[in-house]
Design an enzyme around this catalytic site. Sequence first.
Site, PDB file in Angstrom:
ATOM      1  N   ASP A  67       0.823  -1.212   0.000  1.00  0.00           N
ATOM      2  CA  ASP A  67       0.000   0.000   0.000  1.00  0.00           C
ATOM      3  C   ASP A  67       0.856   1.261   0.000  1.00  0.00           C
ATOM      4  OD1 ASP A  67       0.945  -0.465   2.570  1.00  0.00           O
ATOM      5  OD2 ASP A  67      -1.009  -0.804   3.446  1.00  0.00           O
ATOM      6  N   ASN A 136      -7.580  -2.528  14.251  1.00  0.00           N
ATOM      7  CA  ASN A 136      -8.985  -2.777  13.893  1.00  0.00           C
ATOM      8  C   ASN A 136      -9.125  -3.991  12.970  1.00  0.00           C
ATOM      9  OD1 ASN A 136      -8.019  -1.855  11.470  1.00  0.00           O
ATOM     10  ND2 ASN A 136      -9.368  -0.083  11.317  1.00  0.00           N
ATOM     11  N   HIS A 138      -7.312  -4.496  10.164  1.00  0.00           N
ATOM     12  CA  HIS A 138      -7.004  -4.305   8.746  1.00  0.00           C
ATOM     13  C   HIS A 138      -5.701  -4.996   8.369  1.00  0.00           C
ATOM     14  CE1 HIS A 138      -4.797  -0.202   9.575  1.00  0.00           C
ATOM     15  NE2 HIS A 138      -3.903  -1.158   9.460  1.00  0.00           N
ATOM     16  N   GLU A 143      -9.811  -1.875   5.334  1.00  0.00           N
ATOM     17  CA  GLU A 143     -10.431  -1.545   6.602  1.00  0.00           C
ATOM     18  C   GLU A 143     -11.711  -2.371   6.827  1.00  0.00           C
ATOM     19  OE1 GLU A 143      -8.734   0.237   8.533  1.00  0.00           O
ATOM     20  OE2 GLU A 143      -8.252   2.228   7.809  1.00  0.00           O
TER      21      GLU A 143
HETATM   22  C1  F6R Z   1       1.465  -1.272   6.179  1.00  0.00           C
HETATM   23  C2  F6R Z   1       0.154  -1.874   6.304  1.00  0.00           C
HETATM   24  C3  F6R Z   1      -0.650  -1.826   7.573  1.00  0.00           C
HETATM   25  C4  F6R Z   1       0.168  -2.139   8.821  1.00  0.00           C
HETATM   26  C5  F6R Z   1      -0.714  -2.093  10.056  1.00  0.00           C
HETATM   27  C6  F6R Z   1       0.080  -2.355  11.324  1.00  0.00           C
HETATM   28  O1  F6R Z   1       1.995  -1.493   4.892  1.00  0.00           O
HETATM   29  O2  F6R Z   1      -0.294  -2.381   5.347  1.00  0.00           O
HETATM   30  O3  F6R Z   1      -1.686  -2.765   7.442  1.00  0.00           O
HETATM   31  O4  F6R Z   1       0.754  -3.409   8.693  1.00  0.00           O
HETATM   32  O5  F6R Z   1      -1.334  -0.849  10.148  1.00  0.00           O
HETATM   33  O6  F6R Z   1       0.977  -1.305  11.516  1.00  0.00           O
HETATM   34  P1  F6R Z   1       2.070  -1.346  12.685  1.00  0.00           P
HETATM   35  O7  F6R Z   1       3.032  -2.440  12.324  1.00  0.00           O
HETATM   36  O8  F6R Z   1       2.723   0.004  12.629  1.00  0.00           O
HETATM   37  O9  F6R Z   1       1.335  -1.615  13.942  1.00  0.00           O
END
Ligand code: F6R
Length: 235
Positions: A67, A136, A138, A143
């Site tokens: 992403d 959450n 995702h 989401e």
């Molecule tokens: C990042 C991504 C997000 C993160 C998620 C967890 O490329 O796709 O889904 O993996 O938000 O983020 P952290 O590791 O910062 O808790």
Amino acid sequence: MKMIEFTSYETLSAHAADLIAAQVLLKPNAVLGLATGSTPEGTYAELVKKYEAGRLSFADVTTFNLDEYCGIDPTHDQSYRYFMNKHLFSKVNVDMARTHVPSGTADNVEEECARYEQAIAAAGGIDLQLLGLGVNGHIGFNEPADDFPVDTHKVTLHESTIDANSRFFASRDEVPTHAVTMGLGSIMRAKKVLLLAFGDNKVDIVKRAFLGPVTPDVPASVLQLHPDVTVLWGK
Ligand code: F6R
């Protein structure tokens, strides 16, 4: 699904790096799906150590990131392209032309999303997809929703995601409100999936995602239907 619990971030990261390294050693021209966020930072640091020790080469590897934020360009220090260059690509011998991050600044976002899906398919599909897990539920920026989005698409970030990611920005107002993300279909098409989740704030969502019902309300729960998923988790 294999779930392995760790009591330290360091051992979780080392284990994740071992699994990714094994994939690349078995298939030097592997296609890796990569994630950003704070969780995989330790994994990337371990991969860099393996490369520096001469035990791993990325020379023939192709990468596709999950992403990218919309509205900030690759030179912005919070863009995911910048993150990947900083934590991995600039530190190993990967061919930058074979590293892919969706563009968050394309004039025609729909075309960019279709192009990204085609590029993944043209590379032969993803051998191993690395994922983090949002509080959450995702994965990528898919989401909680009423259905499972399939292909790469533009999303509106949830308030909880903006809150969680505001720690990386000078203020909450600077966090982009939209992103381009691989869909859940793009992720499910990967041959193997490796998901990392570490910390007190991730324990509940790990349980909901992998021990609860499969529901678009917890997007990561769809991974229960994937034939080859490893979850490394702990607090
Ligand atoms: C990042 C991504 C997000 C993160 C998620 C967890 O490329 O796709 O889904 O993996 O938000 O983020 P952290 O590791 O910062 O808790």
